[in-house]
Structures are given as structure tokens and as C-alpha cells.
Design a protein around this motif. Structure first.
Motif, PDB file in Angstrom:
ATOM      1  N   LEU A  22       0.831  -1.209   0.000  1.00  0.00           N
ATOM      2  CA  LEU A  22       0.000   0.000   0.000  1.00  0.00           C
ATOM      3  C   LEU A  22       0.863   1.255   0.000  1.00  0.00           C
ATOM      4  N   ALA A  23       1.965   1.224   0.750  1.00  0.00           N
ATOM      5  CA  ALA A  23       2.886   2.362   0.778  1.00  0.00           C
ATOM      6  C   ALA A  23       3.539   2.560  -0.589  1.00  0.00           C
ATOM      7  N   MET A  24       3.920   1.453  -1.238  1.00  0.00           N
ATOM      8  CA  MET A  24       4.522   1.539  -2.567  1.00  0.00           C
ATOM      9  C   MET A  24       3.537   2.110  -3.577  1.00  0.00           C
ATOM     10  N   LEU A  25       2.282   1.697  -3.502  1.00  0.00           N
ATOM     11  CA  LEU A  25       1.261   2.209  -4.411  1.00  0.00           C
ATOM     12  C   LEU A  25       1.017   3.703  -4.183  1.00  0.00           C
ATOM     13  N   ALA A  26       0.984   4.121  -2.934  1.00  0.00           N
ATOM     14  CA  ALA A  26       0.781   5.535  -2.619  1.00  0.00           C
ATOM     15  C   ALA A  26       1.947   6.369  -3.148  1.00  0.00           C
ATOM     16  N   LYS A  27       3.177   5.850  -2.994  1.00  0.00           N
ATOM     17  CA  LYS A  27       4.352   6.557  -3.501  1.00  0.00           C
ATOM     18  C   LYS A  27       4.316   6.641  -5.022  1.00  0.00           C
ATOM     19  N   ALA A  28       3.948   5.548  -5.685  1.00  0.00           N
ATOM     20  CA  ALA A  28       3.892   5.531  -7.146  1.00  0.00           C
ATOM     21  C   ALA A  28       2.828   6.491  -7.665  1.00  0.00           C
ATOM     22  N   LYS A  29       1.734   6.615  -6.935  1.00  0.00           N
ATOM     23  CA  LYS A  29       0.652   7.501  -7.367  1.00  0.00           C
ATOM     24  C   LYS A  29       1.098   8.961  -7.381  1.00  0.00           C
ATOM     25  N   LYS A  30       2.037   9.318  -6.518  1.00  0.00           N
ATOM     26  CA  LYS A  30       2.518  10.692  -6.426  1.00  0.00           C
ATOM     27  C   LYS A  30       3.581  11.024  -7.475  1.00  0.00           C
ATOM     28  N   GLN A  31       4.155  10.007  -8.121  1.00  0.00           N
ATOM     29  CA  GLN A  31       5.210  10.221  -9.098  1.00  0.00           C
ATOM     30  C   GLN A  31       4.640  10.819 -10.386  1.00  0.00           C
TER      31      GLN A  31
END
Length: 64
Positions: A22-31
Motif C-alpha cells: 500500500l505504501a509503494m502504491l501511494a508513492k507511485a501515485k505521487k510520481q
């Protein structure tokens, strides 16, 4: 179709995202999205001429 009420707790836990995922997905969404020569941004005019390689099948039409 899968009935969620009939799934075992073990299967449900296997299908859920971990906190790390979930943290990885949240980070990717901000890129931001970066386009390059291999994946160029297309214009609306180019998008009009886009043709799907695998067009959607009309499953409901064939069932009737």
C-alpha cells in the motif's frame, strides 16, 4: 463470479495488499509521468487514430 462471503479467511488475507504494498502504491501515485522516445506523449489528433490491439469482446451479445 466470486462470492466474497464464501471465501476463507486465509484466501482473503492472501488477496489483500500488505502495508508495504500500500505504501509503494501511494508513492507511485505521487510520481509524475515521464515520456521518452520509447513512450511518447500523444496528441488528441493521434489518439483519434489509435486502434486497440485486442478489441473488447461482446460477451453479453453472444449469450442472448
Amino acid at each position: 463470479m466470486v462470492n466474497m462471503n464464501e471465501m476463507t479467511p486465509e484466501l482473503l488475507s492472501e488477496l489483500t495488499f500488505t502495508e508495504e504494498e500500500l505504501a509503494m502504491l501511494a508513492k507511485a501515485k505521487k510520481q509524475p509521468i515521464f515520456f521518452d522516445e520509447d513512450c511518447q506523449e500523444i496528441t488528441p489528433e493521434q489518439a483519434i487514430h489509435f486502434r486497440r490491439v485486442n478489441p473488447p469482446r461482446d460477451i453479453l451479445g453472444k449469450m442472448a
